[in-house]
Design a protein around this motif. Sequence first.
Motif, mmCIF file in Angstrom:
data_model
loop_
_atom_site.group_PDB
_atom_site.id
_atom_site.type_symbol
_atom_site.label_atom_id
_atom_site.label_comp_id
_atom_site.label_asym_id
_atom_site.label_seq_id
_atom_site.Cartn_x
_atom_site.Cartn_y
_atom_site.Cartn_z
ATOM 1 N N MET A 123 -1.385 1.398 -5.370
ATOM 2 C CA MET A 123 -1.551 0.396 -4.308
ATOM 3 C C MET A 123 -0.424 0.563 -3.291
ATOM 4 S SD MET A 123 -2.119 -3.612 -4.911
ATOM 5 C CE MET A 123 -2.479 -4.730 -3.588
ATOM 6 N N ARG A 139 -4.383 -1.403 3.630
ATOM 7 C CA ARG A 139 -3.618 -0.880 2.475
ATOM 8 C C ARG A 139 -4.410 0.184 1.708
ATOM 9 N NH1 ARG A 139 -4.978 -6.033 0.527
ATOM 10 N NH2 ARG A 139 -6.272 -5.942 -1.344
ATOM 11 N N ARG A 140 -5.729 0.033 1.673
ATOM 12 C CA ARG A 140 -6.520 0.993 0.889
ATOM 13 C C ARG A 140 -6.586 2.340 1.599
ATOM 14 N NH1 ARG A 140 -6.939 0.815 -4.453
ATOM 15 N NH2 ARG A 140 -8.608 2.191 -5.129
ATOM 16 N N GLU A 172 -6.694 -4.386 -7.728
ATOM 17 C CA GLU A 172 -6.172 -3.023 -7.563
ATOM 18 C C GLU A 172 -5.101 -2.728 -8.623
ATOM 19 O OE1 GLU A 172 -5.844 -2.033 -3.016
ATOM 20 O OE2 GLU A 172 -6.271 -4.155 -3.314
ATOM 21 N N GLN A 173 -4.713 -1.468 -8.695
ATOM 22 C CA GLN A 173 -3.836 -1.006 -9.764
ATOM 23 C C GLN A 173 -2.554 -1.843 -9.884
ATOM 24 O OE1 GLN A 173 -5.349 0.822 -7.479
ATOM 25 N NE2 GLN A 173 -5.993 2.794 -8.279
ATOM 26 N N ILE A 177 10.686 -5.694 2.473
ATOM 27 C CA ILE A 177 9.717 -5.923 3.554
ATOM 28 C C ILE A 177 9.889 -7.325 4.149
ATOM 29 C CG2 ILE A 177 7.231 -6.049 4.071
ATOM 30 C CD1 ILE A 177 7.047 -3.839 1.771
ATOM 31 N N TYR A 190 -3.425 4.012 0.887
ATOM 32 C CA TYR A 190 -3.386 4.425 -0.525
ATOM 33 C C TYR A 190 -4.189 5.718 -0.717
ATOM 34 C CZ TYR A 190 -5.022 4.629 -5.341
ATOM 35 O OH TYR A 190 -5.363 5.078 -6.599
ATOM 36 N N ALA A 242 5.263 -8.685 -0.014
ATOM 37 C CA ALA A 242 4.971 -7.807 1.133
ATOM 38 C C ALA A 242 3.883 -8.407 2.015
ATOM 39 C CB ALA A 242 4.566 -6.422 0.638
ATOM 40 N N VAL A 279 1.337 -2.698 -10.037
ATOM 41 C CA VAL A 279 2.506 -2.161 -9.321
ATOM 42 C C VAL A 279 3.719 -2.431 -10.202
ATOM 43 C CG1 VAL A 279 3.948 -2.444 -7.272
ATOM 44 C CG2 VAL A 279 1.448 -2.552 -7.067
ATOM 45 N N ASP A 334 -3.400 -13.654 3.348
ATOM 46 C CA ASP A 334 -4.097 -12.994 4.452
ATOM 47 C C ASP A 334 -3.727 -13.642 5.781
ATOM 48 O OD1 ASP A 334 -5.441 -10.712 3.830
ATOM 49 O OD2 ASP A 334 -7.316 -11.696 3.259
ATOM 50 N N LYS A 340 -9.499 -7.094 6.572
ATOM 51 C CA LYS A 340 -8.514 -6.333 7.350
ATOM 52 C C LYS A 340 -7.386 -5.803 6.467
ATOM 53 C CE LYS A 340 -5.211 -7.282 11.088
ATOM 54 N NZ LYS A 340 -3.974 -7.471 10.334
ATOM 55 N N SER A 341 -6.810 -6.697 5.684
ATOM 56 C CA SER A 341 -5.656 -6.289 4.867
ATOM 57 C C SER A 341 -6.061 -5.237 3.838
ATOM 58 C CB SER A 341 -5.028 -7.500 4.181
ATOM 59 O OG SER A 341 -5.990 -8.172 3.398
ATOM 60 N N PHE A 342 -7.285 -5.365 3.307
ATOM 61 C CA PHE A 342 -7.738 -4.381 2.319
ATOM 62 C C PHE A 342 -7.902 -3.013 2.970
ATOM 63 C CE2 PHE A 342 -11.275 -2.115 0.216
ATOM 64 C CZ PHE A 342 -10.672 -1.880 -1.004
ATOM 65 N N ILE A 402 2.383 -0.441 -0.948
ATOM 66 C CA ILE A 402 3.271 -1.582 -0.687
ATOM 67 C C ILE A 402 4.116 -1.205 0.525
ATOM 68 C CG2 ILE A 402 5.170 -3.003 -1.572
ATOM 69 C CD1 ILE A 402 2.665 -3.408 -3.150
ATOM 70 N N GLY A 403 3.957 -1.914 1.586
ATOM 71 C CA GLY A 403 4.763 -1.606 2.761
ATOM 72 C C GLY A 403 4.052 -2.024 4.019
ATOM 73 N N LEU A 404 4.761 -1.876 5.117
ATOM 74 C CA LEU A 404 4.138 -2.226 6.389
ATOM 75 C C LEU A 404 3.090 -1.182 6.714
ATOM 76 C CD1 LEU A 404 7.404 -3.137 8.333
ATOM 77 C CD2 LEU A 404 5.757 -4.695 7.288
ATOM 78 N N PRO A 405 1.945 -1.599 7.246
ATOM 79 C CA PRO A 405 0.901 -0.620 7.565
ATOM 80 C C PRO A 405 1.391 0.382 8.611
ATOM 81 C CG PRO A 405 0.161 -2.879 8.070
ATOM 82 C CD PRO A 405 1.577 -2.962 7.616
ATOM 83 N N GLN A 429 4.377 -10.155 6.035
ATOM 84 C CA GLN A 429 3.684 -9.703 7.241
ATOM 85 C C GLN A 429 2.943 -10.841 7.942
ATOM 86 O OE1 GLN A 429 1.664 -5.773 6.506
ATOM 87 N NE2 GLN A 429 2.750 -5.988 4.581
#
Lengths: 191, 271
Positions: free
Chosen positions: B1, B34-35, A99-100, A142, B38, A114, A102, A89, B29-31, B3-6, A118
């Motif tokens: 889920m 990405r959620r 979560e699911q 990424i 998704y 990934a 991958v 984070d 924030k990150s959740f 995967i990638g830049l927001p 970031q």
Amino acid sequence: MAIKHPYKAIVIGGSAGSFQTVLHILESLPKNFSIPILLTLHRLKHVRSGLAESVSLTSHKPIVEPYDKQAIEPNTVYIAPSNYHLMVDDDYTCSLSTEQPVEFSRPSIDVLFASAAQVYKQQLIAILLSGANKDGAQGMKIVKQCGGTVIIQDPSEAEVSIMPKSVIDIVRPDIIMETEDIITFLKNMVK
Amino acid sequence: MHIGLPIYTYQEITELLHAYIPDISYYSKSFVERRFQYVCAKLYIPSIHAFQEKIQEDITFLDIFMHHFTVPVTEMFRDVSVWKTLYSKVLPQYRNSSNFSIWLPNCSSGEELYSLSIMLQKLSMQNNTTVYASHRSIAGIEAIKKGIYSERNEQLNANNFSKLQLGTNLDNYYTKSFNSLYMNASLLKNVTFMYSTSILQQIPAHVDVVLFRNSLLYFTVHMHEIILANVTKHIKQQGLLILGLQDNNSITVLHDSYKIENKEERIYRKK
């Protein structure tokens, strides 16, 4: 000794055929190698313990299966716990998720790479080792997009080459090396 | 889920959602980043503007969004050793209680609820137990009540269950038809569902046990304290809190208000 390299974290991913390589890398790193290492290895889903203990037998460093929101400290190796995704984070803490899966994987290498890309951007080294599926390739892409350094184990050396080869299919790695050269590269960072 | 830049920033997403989901800032924030992406991909929402239009023209869409925003559990009897402890040590403590109560603050996709209900039925404890199951989505509650699960996880669930060695097979608790498993309706006869618009709302009065595994993962550290303090207020003295194996271990409330009952399985007893 002053550290001249720009890196703040290393992420390593691997699957089939990578375990001994990871052990060898970790046991070869000198004690003054303080950059935190985050590790996602595909593992048996319902074997809760054992991996961290096995790795710690050979490493000089504390090996931790982190709790959610545990701070990432120097000189420590963090291993993704069984059946959880491990992420980084913004506040440099470990973040876990159920979560699911991958690429049929939880923990997933893509997810770790990934998220770390970031946060650490050009201050990240990502290393992908032997493995039998494509998990990690998207994550490497990424890492590259964010300015990090992409290293793959030479597919000709990897016990199972599908994983490192899958990176080459979608992104140009910065370095393709055999294990001993990866170790030398890392050691040279703290010389 | 995802995967990638927001594609959208946390600020853009929370500005949009705040009017509809006031507690969106409770999530990390990150959740959220990405959620949100998704769920948009899952519901074929091509852009943040399309999302805005959809939510304005159809208020029921918000409920569907929350249904998918909630992270599913993906398997029954996840972490078998925890369930073994529940079955052999925790639940039997309340066998003779006249009004034993358990609360699941986030019953998600229902696998934890059905796992618990199977144990209660096996222990003949359904008649003296009330299970409170909170959920952020009415669609989510309806889906759990229907009890239809894909056969994709059947083997995984059965393997988990067999490790419990309860002397019965998991398929005694469902029927199978057209690639789906239909959970026995009798499993939910003592379950009270509670629709809540926030993790801090719709909390049942004092309960004996709270099963709250892996739900804190998606909230900010600040909210961990607040949520757990709130949950703690509603647990009876000497009641039990069961967290996920890797849930945050540094929450002040946890150390101030509980003593460790079982360190390995993250079971805490309220002081």
